[in-house]
Design a protein around this motif. Structure first.
Motif, PDB file in Angstrom:
ATOM      1  N   ALA A  32       0.820  -1.213   0.000  1.00 20.32           N
ATOM      2  CA  ALA A  32       0.000   0.000   0.000  1.00 20.32           C
ATOM      3  C   ALA A  32       0.855   1.264   0.000  1.00 20.32           C
ATOM      4  O   ALA A  32       0.483   2.276  -0.588  1.00 20.32           O
ATOM      5  N   LEU A  33       2.013   1.209   0.649  1.00 19.85           N
ATOM      6  CA  LEU A  33       2.833   2.404   0.819  1.00 19.85           C
ATOM      7  C   LEU A  33       3.835   2.633  -0.301  1.00 19.85           C
ATOM      8  O   LEU A  33       4.369   3.730  -0.439  1.00 19.85           O
ATOM      9  N   ILE A  34       4.082   1.616  -1.116  1.00 21.57           N
ATOM     10  CA  ILE A  34       5.126   1.730  -2.130  1.00 21.57           C
ATOM     11  C   ILE A  34       4.796   2.794  -3.176  1.00 21.57           C
ATOM     12  O   ILE A  34       5.689   3.392  -3.778  1.00 21.57           O
ATOM     13  N   SER A  35       3.510   3.070  -3.374  1.00 19.75           N
ATOM     14  CA  SER A  35       3.114   4.095  -4.352  1.00 19.75           C
ATOM     15  C   SER A  35       3.117   5.500  -3.752  1.00 19.75           C
ATOM     16  O   SER A  35       2.666   6.450  -4.382  1.00 19.75           O
ATOM     17  N   GLU A  36       3.627   5.623  -2.516  1.00 15.25           N
ATOM     18  CA  GLU A  36       3.808   6.911  -1.840  1.00 15.25           C
ATOM     19  C   GLU A  36       2.504   7.675  -1.635  1.00 15.25           C
ATOM     20  O   GLU A  36       2.382   8.849  -2.004  1.00 15.25           O
ATOM     21  N   PRO A  37       1.501   7.028  -1.038  1.00 16.99           N
ATOM     22  CA  PRO A  37       0.244   7.734  -0.767  1.00 16.99           C
ATOM     23  C   PRO A  37       0.419   8.784   0.327  1.00 16.99           C
ATOM     24  O   PRO A  37       1.346   8.696   1.141  1.00 16.99           O
ATOM     25  N   ARG A  38      -0.482   9.744   0.349  1.00 20.11           N
ATOM     26  CA  ARG A  38      -0.452  10.762   1.401  1.00 20.11           C
ATOM     27  C   ARG A  38      -1.184  10.288   2.645  1.00 20.11           C
ATOM     28  O   ARG A  38      -0.903  10.757   3.747  1.00 20.11           O
ATOM     29  N   LEU A  39      -2.138   9.371   2.458  1.00 20.38           N
ATOM     30  CA  LEU A  39      -2.919   8.825   3.571  1.00 20.38           C
ATOM     31  C   LEU A  39      -3.189   7.355   3.303  1.00 20.38           C
ATOM     32  O   LEU A  39      -3.526   6.972   2.185  1.00 20.38           O
ATOM     33  N   VAL A  40      -3.049   6.522   4.344  1.00 21.80           N
ATOM     34  CA  VAL A  40      -3.377   5.102   4.235  1.00 21.80           C
ATOM     35  C   VAL A  40      -4.473   4.758   5.237  1.00 21.80           C
ATOM     36  O   VAL A  40      -4.384   5.111   6.422  1.00 21.80           O
ATOM     37  N   LEU A  41      -5.519   4.091   4.752  1.00 25.58           N
ATOM     38  CA  LEU A  41      -6.587   3.551   5.581  1.00 25.58           C
ATOM     39  C   LEU A  41      -6.189   2.128   5.977  1.00 25.58           C
ATOM     40  O   LEU A  41      -5.896   1.301   5.110  1.00 25.58           O
ATOM     41  N   LEU A  42      -6.185   1.843   7.267  1.00 25.86           N
ATOM     42  CA  LEU A  42      -5.778   0.531   7.773  1.00 25.86           C
ATOM     43  C   LEU A  42      -6.933  -0.094   8.529  1.00 25.86           C
ATOM     44  O   LEU A  42      -7.384   0.454   9.537  1.00 25.86           O
TER      45      LEU A  42
END
Length: 237
Positions: free
Chosen positions: A150-160
């Protein structure tokens, strides 16, 4: 100076075809902030995340950096929104390396290779298992892969959604430590739905408590961690 608001829900109601599951949700996450959404089973926490990502129907307003957030989940992801759903969200028939490569599809080839290598440094166990299929990893390893993917695409916000689900206490502790490191290092904002109230409140800056589809409390995480009302809501008592 306070950080700018990244995600804001105003009067959000959502459901799956019948009556709404959540009602009139007001919630915000600022740039670089960690927010947790707590509540008993069936309170509607997962529905809130799915409404944000566009996976269920909703009414009300979802704003992203001050503009309406609309479209399919893949379109919202391109805005910089990541989502790690309950049950990990990995491609179980692909290898660990292939999962990360697919996750970095938005990046150029060189940046993609660098990003895969960077996440192998963050999660050394994934490098050791790079050629194993994701379905053969342990629960903790699958959760680490889901986070990296999920983080490899460099999101600004991640929903977990329930990152500790099914994990042993020591693995849960490691996952939450990694989340804290990722937030500090990359400035990625996190919105965490979690049954483990103590772990998520220790991680978060602020918390919202959901009961019967409504927000019933919100405030600073360190103020709510010993709150009797929170315990009653969380335990369903």
């Amino acid at each position: 100076m306070s950080a700018a608001t990244l995600l804001e829900l105003s009067g959000l109601s959502a459901g799956y075809g019948g009556p709404d599951v959540v009602h009139d949700i007001d919630l915000s996450v600022s740039e670089g902030e960690i927010v947790t959404l707590l509540g008993a089973n069936g309170a509607g926490k997962t529905t809130v995340l799915r409404a944000i990502s566009g996976a269920v129907r909703s009414t009300g307003t979802v704003s992203w950096a001050g503009s309406p957030l609309r479209g399919r989940p893949d379109e919202r992801a391109r805005s910089g929104l990541g989502h790690v759903p309950q049950g990990r969200g990995t491609l179980t028939q692909l290898t660990v390396a292939e999962n990360l490569w697919v996750g970095g599809a938005r990046l150029g080839p060189r940046r993609r290779r660098e990003a895969v290598d960077s996440w192998f440094e963050t999660f050394p166990r994934l490098r050791e298992r790079a050629e194993q299929t994701a379905g053969n990893l342990s629960g903790g390893e699958q959760q680490m892969l889901a986070l990296a993917r999920a983080l490899i695409s460099e999101p600004r916000l991640v929903l977990l959604d329930e990152p500790s689900l099914g994990l042993a206490p020591l693995i849960t502790q490691e996952v939450f430590e990694r989340l804290r490191e990722i937030n500090a290092r990359l400035g990625t904002a996190l919105l965490v739905v979690e049954q483990n109230a103590a772990a998520s409140l220790a991680l978060a800056d602020r918390a919202y408590v959901l009961g019967s589809g409504h927000i019933i409390r919100h405030g600073a995480a360190d103020e709510l961690i010993d709150d009797d009302e929170l315990r009653r809501a969380y335990l369903g008592a």
